[in-house]
Design a protein around this motif. Structure first.
Motif, PDB file in Angstrom:
ATOM      1  N   LEU A  14     -70.358 -76.581 -22.864  1.00 16.56           N
ATOM      2  CA  LEU A  14     -71.666 -77.221 -22.985  1.00 16.56           C
ATOM      3  C   LEU A  14     -72.785 -76.264 -22.578  1.00 16.56           C
ATOM      4  O   LEU A  14     -73.845 -76.226 -23.218  1.00 16.56           O
ATOM      5  CB  LEU A  14     -71.720 -78.486 -22.122  1.00 16.56           C
ATOM      6  CG  LEU A  14     -70.947 -79.698 -22.645  1.00 16.56           C
ATOM      7  CD1 LEU A  14     -70.991 -80.830 -21.626  1.00 16.56           C
ATOM      8  CD2 LEU A  14     -71.507 -80.172 -23.982  1.00 16.56           C
ATOM      9  N   TYR A  15     -72.547 -75.492 -21.538  1.00 12.06           N
ATOM     10  CA  TYR A  15     -73.549 -74.519 -21.088  1.00 12.06           C
ATOM     11  C   TYR A  15     -73.848 -73.508 -22.196  1.00 12.06           C
ATOM     12  O   TYR A  15     -75.018 -73.192 -22.478  1.00 12.06           O
ATOM     13  CB  TYR A  15     -73.041 -73.804 -19.841  1.00 12.06           C
ATOM     14  CG  TYR A  15     -73.974 -72.726 -19.325  1.00 12.06           C
ATOM     15  CD1 TYR A  15     -75.046 -73.040 -18.495  1.00 12.06           C
ATOM     16  CD2 TYR A  15     -73.774 -71.392 -19.680  1.00 12.06           C
ATOM     17  CE1 TYR A  15     -75.905 -72.049 -18.029  1.00 12.06           C
ATOM     18  CE2 TYR A  15     -74.623 -70.399 -19.221  1.00 12.06           C
ATOM     19  CZ  TYR A  15     -75.684 -70.731 -18.394  1.00 12.06           C
ATOM     20  OH  TYR A  15     -76.528 -69.748 -17.946  1.00 12.06           O
ATOM     21  N   GLY A  16     -72.796 -72.995 -22.824  1.00 10.11           N
ATOM     22  CA  GLY A  16     -72.990 -72.023 -23.896  1.00 10.11           C
ATOM     23  C   GLY A  16     -73.682 -72.623 -25.103  1.00 10.11           C
ATOM     24  O   GLY A  16     -74.583 -72.004 -25.690  1.00 10.11           O
ATOM     25  N   LEU A  17     -73.281 -73.837 -25.487  1.00 17.07           N
ATOM     26  CA  LEU A  17     -73.912 -74.504 -26.622  1.00 17.07           C
ATOM     27  C   LEU A  17     -75.385 -74.783 -26.340  1.00 17.07           C
ATOM     28  O   LEU A  17     -76.242 -74.631 -27.218  1.00 17.07           O
ATOM     29  CB  LEU A  17     -73.182 -75.813 -26.928  1.00 17.07           C
ATOM     30  CG  LEU A  17     -71.772 -75.687 -27.506  1.00 17.07           C
ATOM     31  CD1 LEU A  17     -71.099 -77.056 -27.566  1.00 17.07           C
ATOM     32  CD2 LEU A  17     -71.810 -75.058 -28.896  1.00 17.07           C
ATOM     33  N   ARG A  18     -75.653 -75.186 -25.119  1.00 15.81           N
ATOM     34  CA  ARG A  18     -77.038 -75.463 -24.722  1.00 15.81           C
ATOM     35  C   ARG A  18     -77.901 -74.207 -24.883  1.00 15.81           C
ATOM     36  O   ARG A  18     -79.032 -74.270 -25.386  1.00 15.81           O
ATOM     37  CB  ARG A  18     -77.052 -75.938 -23.272  1.00 15.81           C
ATOM     38  CG  ARG A  18     -78.353 -76.572 -22.812  1.00 15.81           C
ATOM     39  CD  ARG A  18     -78.246 -76.959 -21.343  1.00 15.81           C
ATOM     40  NE  ARG A  18     -77.103 -77.821 -21.093  1.00 15.81           N
ATOM     41  CZ  ARG A  18     -76.192 -77.584 -20.143  1.00 15.81           C
ATOM     42  NH1 ARG A  18     -76.275 -76.504 -19.379  1.00 15.81           N
ATOM     43  NH2 ARG A  18     -75.197 -78.429 -19.966  1.00 15.81           N
ATOM     44  N   ALA A  19     -77.364 -73.071 -24.486  1.00 18.45           N
ATOM     45  CA  ALA A  19     -78.108 -71.812 -24.589  1.00 18.45           C
ATOM     46  C   ALA A  19     -78.349 -71.430 -26.043  1.00 18.45           C
ATOM     47  O   ALA A  19     -79.434 -70.960 -26.405  1.00 18.45           O
ATOM     48  CB  ALA A  19     -77.338 -70.703 -23.869  1.00 18.45           C
ATOM     49  N   VAL A  20     -77.335 -71.632 -26.884  1.00 16.06           N
ATOM     50  CA  VAL A  20     -77.471 -71.305 -28.307  1.00 16.06           C
ATOM     51  C   VAL A  20     -78.581 -72.135 -28.942  1.00 16.06           C
ATOM     52  O   VAL A  20     -79.436 -71.618 -29.674  1.00 16.06           O
ATOM     53  CB  VAL A  20     -76.131 -71.539 -29.038  1.00 16.06           C
ATOM     54  CG1 VAL A  20     -76.327 -71.478 -30.551  1.00 16.06           C
ATOM     55  CG2 VAL A  20     -75.100 -70.504 -28.603  1.00 16.06           C
ATOM     56  N   ILE A  21     -78.589 -73.428 -28.658  1.00 13.81           N
ATOM     57  CA  ILE A  21     -79.591 -74.311 -29.257  1.00 13.81           C
ATOM     58  C   ILE A  21     -80.980 -74.022 -28.690  1.00 13.81           C
ATOM     59  O   ILE A  21     -81.988 -74.069 -29.411  1.00 13.81           O
ATOM     60  CB  ILE A  21     -79.194 -75.784 -29.034  1.00 13.81           C
ATOM     61  CG1 ILE A  21     -77.917 -76.085 -29.824  1.00 13.81           C
ATOM     62  CG2 ILE A  21     -80.319 -76.728 -29.451  1.00 13.81           C
ATOM     63  CD1 ILE A  21     -77.317 -77.438 -29.534  1.00 13.81           C
ATOM     64  N   HIS A  22     -81.046 -73.693 -27.408  1.00 13.92           N
ATOM     65  CA  HIS A  22     -82.337 -73.401 -26.771  1.00 13.92           C
ATOM     66  C   HIS A  22     -83.045 -72.242 -27.463  1.00 13.92           C
ATOM     67  O   HIS A  22     -84.283 -72.219 -27.561  1.00 13.92           O
ATOM     68  CB  HIS A  22     -82.121 -73.077 -25.293  1.00 13.92           C
ATOM     69  CG  HIS A  22     -83.393 -72.777 -24.549  1.00 13.92           C
ATOM     70  ND1 HIS A  22     -83.891 -71.493 -24.408  1.00 13.92           N
ATOM     71  CD2 HIS A  22     -84.283 -73.599 -23.927  1.00 13.92           C
ATOM     72  CE1 HIS A  22     -85.018 -71.533 -23.733  1.00 13.92           C
ATOM     73  NE2 HIS A  22     -85.281 -72.791 -23.422  1.00 13.92           N
ATOM     74  N   ASP A  23     -82.276 -71.277 -27.951  1.00 15.49           N
ATOM     75  CA  ASP A  23     -82.861 -70.099 -28.593  1.00 15.49           C
ATOM     76  C   ASP A  23     -83.148 -70.302 -30.079  1.00 15.49           C
ATOM     77  O   ASP A  23     -83.653 -69.393 -30.741  1.00 15.49           O
ATOM     78  CB  ASP A  23     -81.927 -68.896 -28.428  1.00 15.49           C
ATOM     79  CG  ASP A  23     -81.851 -68.419 -26.981  1.00 15.49           C
ATOM     80  OD1 ASP A  23     -82.796 -68.701 -26.218  1.00 15.49           O
ATOM     81  OD2 ASP A  23     -80.844 -67.784 -26.620  1.00 15.49           O
ATOM     82  N   ALA A  24     -82.823 -71.478 -30.610  1.00 13.27           N
ATOM     83  CA  ALA A  24     -83.040 -71.751 -32.039  1.00 13.27           C
ATOM     84  C   ALA A  24     -84.317 -72.571 -32.208  1.00 13.27           C
ATOM     85  O   ALA A  24     -84.385 -73.718 -31.753  1.00 13.27           O
ATOM     86  CB  ALA A  24     -81.847 -72.503 -32.618  1.00 13.27           C
TER      87      ALA A  24
END
Length: 216
Positions: A14-24
């Motif tokens: 979830l942490y990694g997915l959150r970071a990916v979406i935050h940068d999009a």
């Protein structure tokens, strides 16, 4: 901006997915769930554009969850899993998932899969074998000629696009008709083919090889 809900029981994922979406810039994270019950509540309340879903949750598997939600016309689903088993991939697509991405994928691949799903298109990780692709696109017998003869040319077009994983909105854009007209054709297809739900229609199209037996 497309809204996204995440569902995975691993905090680091979830942490990694959150970071990916935050940068999009075109994606907005609106909710996170760690089990099936939380996922159902979030989807029912938020109606997001996209659900990124682990295939194995503590209280339910992701495939059963997709069928329970019956959401493919409102929320696209990307399965994000470490399991590349052919049966998992096929079952996920039959249940209504738009994309299947393995957890060893780069962030750029996951973002691409998410955007493809939101646009009404299908995406599969390249490492999923050609044999698996052939299995879930060509599995089963083609419908009898008598069944196809019951369908109008427009209904055949729409059935083909359903098999390709297109949402009603994407089909409407592709054929330059209104979403309401697409829904009318879907209803007629379900009546003629004696199907009970939109999930049944997608399952019928995929299992009968419609995507290869009809031309766009």
């Amino acid at each position: 901006m497309a809204t996204v809900v995440l569902s995975d029981d691993h905090p680091m994922v979830l942490y990694g997915l959150r970071a990916v979406i935050h940068d999009a810039p075109d994606l907005e994270l609106v909710g996170e769930a760690t089990n099936g019950a939380e996922t159902v509540e979030l989807i029912s309340r938020l109606h997001p554009d996209l659900l990124v879903l682990d295939i194995l949750l503590p209280d339910i598997n992701g495939i059963d969850l997709i069928e329970k939600l019956d959401i493919q016309d409102r929320t696209s689903v990307v399965i994000f899993s470490m399991h590349a088993n052919d049966s998992y991939v096929r079952a996920a697509l039959l249940a209504g998932a738009s994309s299947f991405v393995l957890k060893d994928a780069l962030a750029s691949e996951l973002l691409h899969a998410m955007r493809e799903a939101i646009a009404g298109r299908r995406y599969l990780s390249p490492t999923i074998t050609d044999r698996a692709v052939d299995m879930f696109l060509h599995h089963g017998e083609a419908p009898a000629n008598s069944q196809l003869e019951m369908l109008t040319a427009r209904e055949r077009q729409i059935l083909h696009l359903v098999a390709a994983g297109r949402t009603s909105s994407a089909i409407a854009d592709r054929l330059a008709i209104s979403p309401r007209t697409v829904e009318t054709h879907r209803a007629n297809l379900m009546r003629k083919l004696k199907l009970k739900s939109q999930a049944d229609l997608l399952r019928y199209a995929i299992t009968h090889g419609i995507s290869t037996s009809l031309e766009e």
